[in-house]
Design a protein around this motif. Structure first.
Motif, short mmCIF file in Angstrom:
data_model
loop_
_atom_site.label_atom_id
_atom_site.label_comp_id
_atom_site.label_asym_id
_atom_site.label_seq_id
_atom_site.Cartn_x
_atom_site.Cartn_y
_atom_site.Cartn_z
N ALA A 34 0.85 -1.20 0.00
CA ALA A 34 0.00 0.00 0.00
C ALA A 34 0.88 1.24 0.00
N ASP A 35 1.98 1.19 0.74
CA ASP A 35 2.88 2.34 0.83
C ASP A 35 3.61 2.59 -0.48
N ARG A 36 4.02 1.51 -1.14
CA ARG A 36 4.92 1.66 -2.29
C ARG A 36 4.21 1.64 -3.64
N TYR A 37 3.05 0.95 -3.68
CA TYR A 37 2.39 0.73 -4.97
C TYR A 37 0.91 0.49 -4.68
N PRO A 38 0.15 1.58 -4.44
CA PRO A 38 -1.22 1.41 -3.94
C PRO A 38 -2.13 0.62 -4.87
N GLU A 39 -1.86 0.63 -6.18
CA GLU A 39 -2.75 -0.09 -7.10
C GLU A 39 -2.33 -1.57 -7.14
N ASN A 40 -2.67 -2.30 -6.05
CA ASN A 40 -2.22 -3.70 -5.96
C ASN A 40 -3.24 -4.57 -5.23
N ASP A 41 -3.12 -5.87 -5.43
CA ASP A 41 -3.92 -6.85 -4.67
C ASP A 41 -3.00 -7.93 -4.15
N ILE A 42 -3.23 -8.36 -2.91
CA ILE A 42 -2.49 -9.48 -2.36
C ILE A 42 -3.43 -10.69 -2.39
N ILE A 43 -3.02 -11.68 -3.15
CA ILE A 43 -3.87 -12.85 -3.39
C ILE A 43 -3.21 -14.04 -2.68
N ARG B 215 2.49 -3.54 -26.64
CA ARG B 215 2.10 -2.17 -27.00
C ARG B 215 2.63 -1.80 -28.38
N GLU B 216 3.93 -2.20 -28.63
CA GLU B 216 4.54 -1.89 -29.95
C GLU B 216 3.78 -2.57 -31.06
N ASP B 217 3.53 -3.90 -30.87
CA ASP B 217 2.98 -4.71 -31.96
C ASP B 217 1.52 -4.41 -32.26
N ILE B 218 0.71 -4.32 -31.19
CA ILE B 218 -0.74 -4.23 -31.44
C ILE B 218 -1.42 -3.11 -30.65
N GLY B 219 -0.63 -2.29 -29.99
CA GLY B 219 -1.21 -1.15 -29.27
C GLY B 219 -1.96 -1.55 -28.00
N TYR B 220 -1.69 -2.78 -27.52
CA TYR B 220 -2.39 -3.24 -26.31
C TYR B 220 -1.58 -2.88 -25.06
N VAL B 221 -2.24 -2.23 -24.11
CA VAL B 221 -1.56 -1.88 -22.85
C VAL B 221 -2.21 -2.71 -21.73
N ALA B 222 -1.42 -3.62 -21.14
CA ALA B 222 -1.97 -4.52 -20.12
C ALA B 222 -2.36 -3.74 -18.88
N GLU B 223 -3.47 -4.16 -18.27
CA GLU B 223 -3.93 -3.49 -17.04
C GLU B 223 -3.35 -4.12 -15.80
N GLU B 224 -2.96 -5.41 -15.90
CA GLU B 224 -2.56 -6.13 -14.68
C GLU B 224 -1.30 -6.97 -14.90
N LEU B 225 -0.46 -7.00 -13.88
CA LEU B 225 0.72 -7.88 -13.90
C LEU B 225 0.72 -8.66 -12.59
N ASP B 226 0.66 -9.99 -12.73
CA ASP B 226 0.62 -10.86 -11.55
C ASP B 226 1.97 -11.56 -11.43
N ILE B 227 2.67 -11.31 -10.32
CA ILE B 227 4.05 -11.83 -10.20
C ILE B 227 4.13 -13.09 -9.35
N GLY B 228 3.00 -13.77 -9.13
CA GLY B 228 3.01 -15.05 -8.42
C GLY B 228 3.44 -14.91 -6.97
N GLY B 229 3.90 -16.04 -6.40
CA GLY B 229 4.35 -16.03 -5.01
C GLY B 229 5.82 -16.38 -4.96
N LEU C 53 -0.40 -7.59 -9.00
CA LEU C 53 -1.01 -8.69 -8.26
C LEU C 53 0.09 -9.63 -7.82
N GLN C 54 -0.10 -10.25 -6.67
CA GLN C 54 0.87 -11.27 -6.27
C GLN C 54 0.20 -12.33 -5.41
N GLU C 55 0.83 -13.48 -5.34
CA GLU C 55 0.18 -14.66 -4.77
C GLU C 55 1.03 -15.35 -3.72
#
Ligand SMILES: Cc1ncc(COP(=O)(O)O)c(C=O)c1O
Length: 438
Positions: A52-61, A232-246, A287-289
């Motif tokens: 929350a302190d470092r990266y408020p847009e996050n979920d702990i899963i 983003r380069e290839d198809i202009g898609y900007v991902a909304e979420e990155l889940d880095i597992g546990g 996101l992280q798990e």
């Protein structure tokens, strides 16, 4: 090493959550898994606070595979955590506990049609797609329901973390996910982004478990952000979420020094922000798990010591009333643990012994551990058994699964009953031609 609320009380006994473990063993029997509620909650909060302190847009899963039962789901819901489930059984447990489906993430590397249907019908928050077969099945099911499904794609970044081979998952040679190095991930995900029944929210990786350094996470984040830049380069898609597992490791021995949750958060957020800046990408939701680092140190197993067999000049075996069936990790991963004699916790641990189980094979549990002089009837406490112990328990030799109690402020609540002998034969079926008069 004393963890969480563990302390040695005036009787010289190990106490957890204000409960004397010797009394717990007497009241509930052994083997017994004891979960320290305060430490469990503190770990959830430490993750939440650090990010929350470092990266408020996050979920702990929380990764349910580490330890799951309905009471655990309720506790996680109270802590406002999300939940990762990896099977119909884990999903069912969560739903039975009333865990909110909109906070559930569905994993699995060979999800069955029934599991996908269950996840869709429960309206879980995200399905993490692992392979093309599953993707086809999911699209068909989404079409049948005329629905758009929110998905993440599991990628394998192609890196080799420093941990036991059986809990390494980020390397090229793995059954999990879509490969980044050979372009498979980009090819499949770019096609999925264009599909009308899929809402591709982003990507997921999990590099391995019990990681005591943060190098693998750092490398994997770099590779994942490069992939996002490529989209983003290839198809202009900007991902909304990155889940880095546990994967964050814990203390099994006092000599283990896992990174703190705060220093882990520093590395994750520092690396992610640096990479995003290099590629001029906006912050995705992070996101992280974590599994083990939430529950691992909160669990202690209590056994009753049986025979103590001294082989002069060789070793002393201390045999306990459990083994491989309640803790398969030493056999699976050469896992190590610290133990103490719970009713002699204030006595010097001056004897080297090997703890073995009671299964019909050489189920050595803990080799060459130092303990206070053990005698039959003593209670042996094994620390850091909260993760992947109860979750991996088996009925080998038709042993019953142990009970789990949650301890807090001097109160012990049973959260999983001990299986009974009757449970063991409940699913056996006797064909009439074999039935014998009783
Ligand atoms: C996809 C995924 N996420 C999270 C985890 C939890 O890992 P850990 O318990 O090491 O934090 C695992 C463990 O196997 C996993 O496979």
């Amino acid at each position: 090493m004393l963890l969480g609320t563990q302390r040695i009380n005036a009787q010289g006994h190990l106490e957890i959550g204000g409960c004397d473990t010797v009394a717990l063993a007497r009241e509930f029997g052994t083997p017994l898994y004891v979960m320290d509620e305060a430490l469990l909650r503190a770990n959830c909060r430490a993750y939440k606070r650090a990010f929350a302190d470092r990266y408020p847009e996050n979920d702990i899963i929380y990764a349910g595979k580490a330890f799951l039962c309905t009471a655990m789901c309720a506790l996680l819901a109270e802590e406002e955590m999300c939940l990762d489930v990896a099977s119909a059984g884990e999903l069912h447990t969560a739903l039975m506990a009333g865990f909110p489906p909109e906070r559930i993430f569905m994993h699995g590397n060979n999800k069955s049609r029934a599991e996908l249907e269950m996840a869709l019908d429960a309206r879980v928050h995200r399905i993490i797609v692992d392979n093309e077969l599953e993707l086809e099945m999911l699209i068909a099911l989404a079409k049948e329901r005329d629905r758009q499904v929110d998905v993440l794609f599991r990628i394998t970044p192609g890196i080799d973390p420093h941990t036991h081979a059986r809990i390494r998952t980020g390397q090229v040679d793995t059954k999990f996910g879509f490969e980044v190095p050979n372009g498979q991930a980009a090819r499949v995900i770019e096609r999925a982004i264009a599909h009308p029944n899929l809402n591709v929210r982003g990507i997921h990786f999990h590099v391995g478990s019990q990681l005591l350094d943060l190098e693998a996470h750092r490398q994997a984040i770099e590779i994942a952000v490069e992939l996002l830049a490529q989209f983003r380069e290839d198809i202009g898609y900007v991902a909304e979420e990155l889940d880095i597992g546990g994967g964050l490791g814990i203390r099994y021995l006092s000599s283990h020094e896992p990174p703190s949750i705060a220093s882990y958060a520093d590395v994750v957020v520092g690396t992610l922000d640096r990479c995003l800046k290099e590629h001029n990408l906006p912050r995705p939701r992070l996101l992280q798990e974590p599994g083990r680092s939430i529950v691992g140190e909160a669990g202690t197993t209590l056994y009753t010591i049986g025979p103590v067999k001294e082989i002069p000049g060789v070793r002393t075996y201390v045999v306990v009333d459990g083994g491989l069936s309640d803790n398969p990790r030493p056999a699976l991963y050469d896992a190590v643990y610290e133990v103490l004699v719970a009713n002699k916790a204030n006595q010097p641990a001056d004897l080297t012994v090997t703890v073995a189980g009671k299964h019909c094979e050489t189920d050595t549990l803990f080799q060459d551990v130092r303990v206070a002089r053990p005698e039959p009837g003593d209670i042996l406490a094994v620390q850091s058994t909260g993760a992947y112990n109860y979750a991996m328990a088996s009925n080998y030799n038709r042993f019953t699964h142990p009970m789990v109690v949650l301890v807090h402020n001097g109160q012990a609540d049973v959260i999983v009953e001990r299986q009974t002998l009757e449970d063991l034969v409940r699913h056996d079926v006797m064909p009439a031609r074999l039935a014998r008069p009783k």
